[in-house]
Structures are given as C-alpha cells and as structure tokens.
Scaffold this active site. Structure first.
Site, PDB file in Angstrom:
ATOM      1  N   CYS A   1       3.614   7.577  17.681  1.00 53.94           N
ATOM      2  CA  CYS A   1       3.509   6.405  18.555  1.00 53.94           C
ATOM      3  C   CYS A   1       2.965   6.781  19.933  1.00 53.94           C
ATOM      4  CB  CYS A   1       4.852   5.692  18.635  1.00 53.94           C
ATOM      5  SG  CYS A   1       4.722   3.978  19.197  1.00 53.94           S
TER       6      CYS A   1
ATOM      7  N   GLU B   1       9.892   7.702  10.722  1.00 52.95           N
ATOM      8  CA  GLU B   1      11.359   7.738  10.626  1.00 52.95           C
ATOM      9  C   GLU B   1      11.923   6.383  10.229  1.00 52.95           C
ATOM     10  OE1 GLU B   1      10.735   6.070  14.667  1.00 52.95           O
ATOM     11  OE2 GLU B   1       9.749   7.549  13.398  1.00 52.95           O
TER      12      GLU B   1
ATOM     13  N   HIS C   1       5.816   4.549  12.732  1.00 52.83           N
ATOM     14  CA  HIS C   1       7.094   5.262  12.785  1.00 52.83           C
ATOM     15  C   HIS C   1       7.519   5.744  11.401  1.00 52.83           C
ATOM     16  CE1 HIS C   1       8.264   4.439  16.990  1.00 52.83           C
ATOM     17  NE2 HIS C   1       7.473   3.391  16.825  1.00 52.83           N
TER      18      HIS C   1
END
Length: 368
Positions: free
Chosen positions: A249, A336, A334
């Site tokens: 990001c 994650e 993202h």
C-alpha cells in the site's frame, strides 16, 4: 437520541442521529464498500484523518470483539452509517459499536442516505466534511465557508507510526517492519511464518536498519500522500539493492517514488474488500482488500527499473511492481486481508523465499 449533521464542502447537508462521542469532528469524507469488517476498518491506521462512510446499510450487527482490531487506538475521525445495530448477535461480541465509539471518543452519525452520499463522493471526489456536535444548533453557511478554508494536517504517518522500535521475536528470518501506520495483520502474517520481526518508526534511517542485520525489509501500509514522507523515500533509496524489500500500500507508493516513479491522487480512492486485481505474469485474477487514496503513475515508470506486475481490473491502475535488478516487489492492495479475502496471502511466502534466495546468493559469493 440527539441529532447530528454531516456538512460537506460541496454544500450538501445530511441530518441524522448521533452515536458514539458527542463531540464535533472534521475530516476527509470517503467511502468503503465492504459488506463486513467494520471493526477492522475503524481500527485501520490508513484511515487516519478520515470520516468513513460504510456503503453496506446495516453496521454493528455482530458487535465488537477483542480479536479483530488492526491497531490499539483507532485513528478515524468519524463513521457514517445508514442503520446502526443496537443489539448485535454474535458469540464473539463483547460490546456494541456505539459503546466502542463512546469509549474511544469517536463521533458517528446514522440514519442518512449513504447511497446519495456515495454518489456525491464519486462525482466530486473525496470531500472535506464536518460531523457537528450532538444536539448542536449550527449555521450551515458559516460552517461550509470555514470548511472550504480549512487545510487538514499532512502528518498522518507521524501520528500513527510507532515512536520507538520494538521486537516481535521469532526464530526465522529477521525482518525490519517499517511502520508507516501498519495494520496488525501484517505483523501477524510475519509471525505466523516465525519471522524475527523488529518494528521501527517511519523516520528510521537506512543506517539504523542495516545496523540490526535484517534479512529483509517490510514497508507497511499507512495514511495520506506518500510525498508527505520524504525521509522515508530517502531511506528506501539507500536500501534498494542491499536487502530484499516487500512493500504494501503506502509502502508500495514510497518504493515507486524512491525508484524514480511518481504518484497521483485518485478521485475517490479504492476502499473495500472486493477489488479484482490481475497478475500480469500468471493471468490469475485475485479478489483483494484495498484502502488507498493515491496510486502510482504508470507513465512515470518509463525509464526506471520497475516493471508493473499487477493491475486493477476496475480502472487499470497499477497494483503491483517488481524491480528488474534487485530482490524487491510491492503491491498496492492488502495481502494480509483484514478484512477481506485471502487470495493474496501467498505473497508473504514469496517474501520468505526471496530472503532465502538472497541469503543463498550471499553464501555462494562468500565461498567463491
């Protein structure tokens, strides 16, 4: 219930019901499209300085639990919902969303037309707005005038980054995680792979990082304009080629700037858990979680040593990069995935492999 208004710099006024804190709040009004994940959203440091509109109409229906926070202290300036659930139903729920907002002193507004608000943001772009104090009588014209004259702070990364380094020990590869406003999900994924993680502040120098002999560098997500963090750009410039790098990001944008690229502000950003991204090397499409207001300019990459690896299918923007000469890659989304799908979680395994490969190359050179 006390009334509250949302006033935009465009002149639009939405009247609704207050929840959470009774205080007033100003910020950039944005929207996110996730159907679930409001707890992760409100605690994502990348929302620092922003008033977040939830486009899904019912928010708070499964409450707030102890485990799904992405930071200890939320950094959002407020939340806008169509309907707030007052009696959540979930076995993990500890308190209600309203209770949390009261506890953390965050204002919210419910009962407004979030579809209309989202259309305004899509037309005008992210706009400045104010949530009035609960029950306060306001002068709309004066508020709009003051709002147009207001300049918001640009030090969001400084606000949410850790102030001092701290360890998250493991027995695997040592990773320096540079905290620009990281989600805890990034640390969790590194810990799950037994990495020996050292979290360091956004203004850490390359020399300080190399002094602890890391095997790799993770550049985290974070809020705001990447050009507002020039010290981080310089730090990354001095690390490229010395150590494997993985950026997420804001870390992706900073890496592009440090490599000679440029960034620009998107009209209304990408925020949600359902954004399709194409891997240009494999042709595979992954559904990703995203939260950013800036993007890398693909034209600026001409003449650099960066190659675009991923693009957004919705608007064609750059979603991934790799360096052609050194072990470094980045993604705009993202992996994650908190909240969101886990299609891209394998990128953490790729980072581990990159560190192993780099260590093997170093060993071969030492024995040559």
């Amino acid at each position: 219930m006390l009334k509250r208004s949302l006033i935009l710099e465009t002149g639009d006024v939405f009247n609704g019901t207050a929840f959470g804190s009774k205080k007033a709040s100003e910020g950039e009004v944005v929207f996110t499209t996730g159907m679930t994940g409001y707890q992760e959203t409100l605690s994502d440091p990348s929302y620092c300085g922003q008033i977040v509109t939830m486009t899904y109409p019912l928010i708070g229906n499964y409450g707030i639990n102890r485990d799904d926070f992405e930071s200890i202290e939320p950094a959002i300036k407020g939340m806008i919902v169509r309907e707030l659930a007052e009696t959540p139903s979930n076995f993990r729920s500890d308190i209600t969303l309203n209770d949390l907002f009261q506890l953390k002193n965050i204002p919210g507004i419910e009962g407004i037309d979030t579809r209309k608000l989202t259309r305004i943001i899509r037309e005008f772009g992210s706009v400045k707005g104010v949530l009035t104090a609960a029950g306060e009588e306001i002068k709309v014209e004066d508020t709009i005038r003051k709002l147009k004259e207001t300049t918001f702070p640009t030090n969001q990364v400084e606000q949410v980054s850790t102030k001092r380094p701290y360890p998250s020990p493991g027995r695997g590869k040592r990773v320096v995680l540079v905290d620009f406003g990281m989600k805890h999900g990034i640390l969790r994924e590194l810990n799950n792979r037994d990495c020996d993680v050292v979290v360091m502040p956004y203004n850490t120098t390359a020399e300080e990082i190399m002094a602890i002999y890391p095997d790799g560098i993770m550049l985290s997500n974070g809020p705001g304009d990447p050009k507002d963090v020039p010290e981080a750009i310089k730090m990354i410039e001095n690390l490229i080629g010395k150590i494997p790098i993985f950026g997420i990001c804001l870390g992706h944008q900073l890496f592009a700037l440090a490599s000679g690229g440029d960034t620009f502000k998107l009209k209304f950003g990408h925020r949600g858990a359902n954004h399709p991204v194409k891997d240009l090397e494999t042709g595979r499409v992954e559904i990703t979680s995203q939260n950013h207001g800036y993007a890398v300019d693909p034209e600026s990459l001409i003449g650099t040593r960066l190659q675009v690896t991923h693009t957004a299918l919705n608007d064609g923007t750059v979603e991934g990069l790799k360096h052609l000469d050194v072990p470094a890659f980045t993604v705009q989304y993202h992996p994650e995935a908190s909240p969101g799908p886990e299609d891209s979680n394998h990128l953490f395994d790729r980072f581990i492999e990159l560190m192993h490969d780099n260590a093997n190359v170093k060993g071969e050179k030492q024995h040559a």
